[in-house]
Design an enzyme around this catalytic site. Structure first.
Site, mmCIF file in Angstrom:
data_model
loop_
_atom_site.group_PDB
_atom_site.id
_atom_site.type_symbol
_atom_site.label_atom_id
_atom_site.label_comp_id
_atom_site.label_asym_id
_atom_site.label_seq_id
_atom_site.Cartn_x
_atom_site.Cartn_y
_atom_site.Cartn_z
ATOM 1 N N HIS A 63 0.811 -1.180 0.150
ATOM 2 C CA HIS A 63 -0.267 -0.035 0.009
ATOM 3 C C HIS A 63 0.939 1.245 0.107
ATOM 4 C CE1 HIS A 63 -3.487 2.652 1.371
ATOM 5 N NE2 HIS A 63 -2.462 3.077 2.021
ATOM 6 N N GLU A 64 1.912 1.357 1.025
ATOM 7 C CA GLU A 64 2.800 2.353 0.784
ATOM 8 C C GLU A 64 3.298 2.636 -0.531
ATOM 9 O OE1 GLU A 64 2.363 4.630 3.144
ATOM 10 O OE2 GLU A 64 1.235 3.450 4.633
ATOM 11 N N HIS A 82 1.583 4.387 -2.649
ATOM 12 C CA HIS A 82 1.644 5.722 -2.575
ATOM 13 C C HIS A 82 2.703 6.364 -3.144
ATOM 14 C CE1 HIS A 82 -1.820 6.405 -0.170
ATOM 15 N NE2 HIS A 82 -1.373 5.813 0.954
ATOM 16 N N GLU A 135 -6.182 6.731 -1.253
ATOM 17 C CA GLU A 135 -6.301 5.317 -0.328
ATOM 18 C C GLU A 135 -6.788 4.294 -0.979
ATOM 19 O OE1 GLU A 135 -4.612 5.289 2.139
ATOM 20 O OE2 GLU A 135 -4.293 7.544 2.746
#
Ligand SMILES: [Zn+2]
Ligand SMILES: [Zn+2]
Length: 280
Positions: free
Chosen positions: A122-123, A126, A178
């Protein structure tokens, strides 16, 4: 005259490209500028090392090993991903512009490998989608960022970057960003050989966790990454969808059905029902 100089500077330090992570053509800060801003932010935030505090070496190695497997399959390969651990019981993680990702030991030690892969994925999502860099662009503007990127050390001016990022990490990204990072994280985890259901089980673990004190509550991932039924449902749908995809045994690219052949090398595609285990 001065206007032209500024314009030339702007053009050389931002770049228009197709970003496979977002599926869009975007005008973004050049990667060297983004990396310079990331280093400046780290200095300003006191993140002088990848191991902040007395971090257990086993935890640090585990985070690095999982992070590096994920980084290899990221859509963005023009910067070095680095993984750091902050000693603390918070269940939190964040990505700085330029590709440095920190996770708290409390999160890492309470997550399975598949769950940690989902969080780190997930990071990385980003970073690949350039969410933090875009936030800085919108908040401070190109001209200020370019001037700061040329700064040689921290100062009152560079505090603007740290303050802007603190606000971002405290309040969270937009709902859209997100959800996009979730989708990318699930994909990266799967492609790197992890079970993508780690995303869902981590969400469920977070929902069940009751923070012991208010300070901790303010710092957990759940606060900065709001868990909604929508987010969990979307993660489940994405997992189901990527499991239907077919991959090229020659180059490893993924194709959505009904594709039969790889458009790059013409190899017949194969289906997958189980995640590929990355070679050790
Ligand atoms: Zn996030
Ligand atoms: Zn191929």
């Amino acid at each position: 005259m001065w206007g032209w100089v500024v314009l030339a500077l702007l053009l050389s330090n931002c770049t228009t490209l197709y970003n496979p992570a977002t599926g869009r053509t975007e005008t973004v800060l050049s990667t060297p500028v983004e990396m310079a801003l990331g280093s400046l932010a780290m200095a300003q935030m006191g993140l002088g090392s990848l191991r902040m505090g007395r971090v257990d070496p086993t935890t640090f190695q585990r985070v690095t090993a999982i992070g590096e497997r994920l980084a290899k399959v990221s859509d963005r390969q023009d910067l070095p991903y680095r993984f750091g651990v902050i000693r603390g019981k918070e269940w939190n993680a964040f990505a700085l512009p330029g590709g440095t990702i920190y996770v708290y030991s409390g999160l890492a030690e309470n997550a399975t490998d598949d769950e940690l892969a989902a969080v780190l994925g997930h990071e990385i999502g980003h970073v690949a989608a350039r969410h933090a860099a875009k936030h800085l662009q919108a908040d401070l503007g190109f001209a200020v960022l370019l001037r700061l990127a040329q700064a040689t050390g921290v100062g009152p001016e560079s505090a603007q970057i740290a303050n802007s990022l603190y606000a971002l990490f405290r309040n969270g990204y937009s709902r859209q960003d997100e959800l996009q990072a979730d989708r990318l994280g699930i994909r990266y985890a799967y492609e790197a050989g992890f079970d993508p259901n780690g995303m869902v089980s981590f969400f469920e673990k977070m929902l069940a966790k009751q923070p012991e004190d208010p300070l901790e509550q303010a710092l957990i991932w759940q606060r900065t990454h709001p868990l909604t039924s929508e987010r969990i449902a979307k993660a489940k749908a994405e997992i189901a969808r990527i499991k239907e995809e077919r991959f090229c045994p020659t180059c490893g690219r993924l194709y959505a059905p009904p594709a039969q052949f790889c458009t790059k090398d013409g190899t017949p595609l194969k289906g997958r029902s189980e995640p590929r285990r990355a070679s050790p």
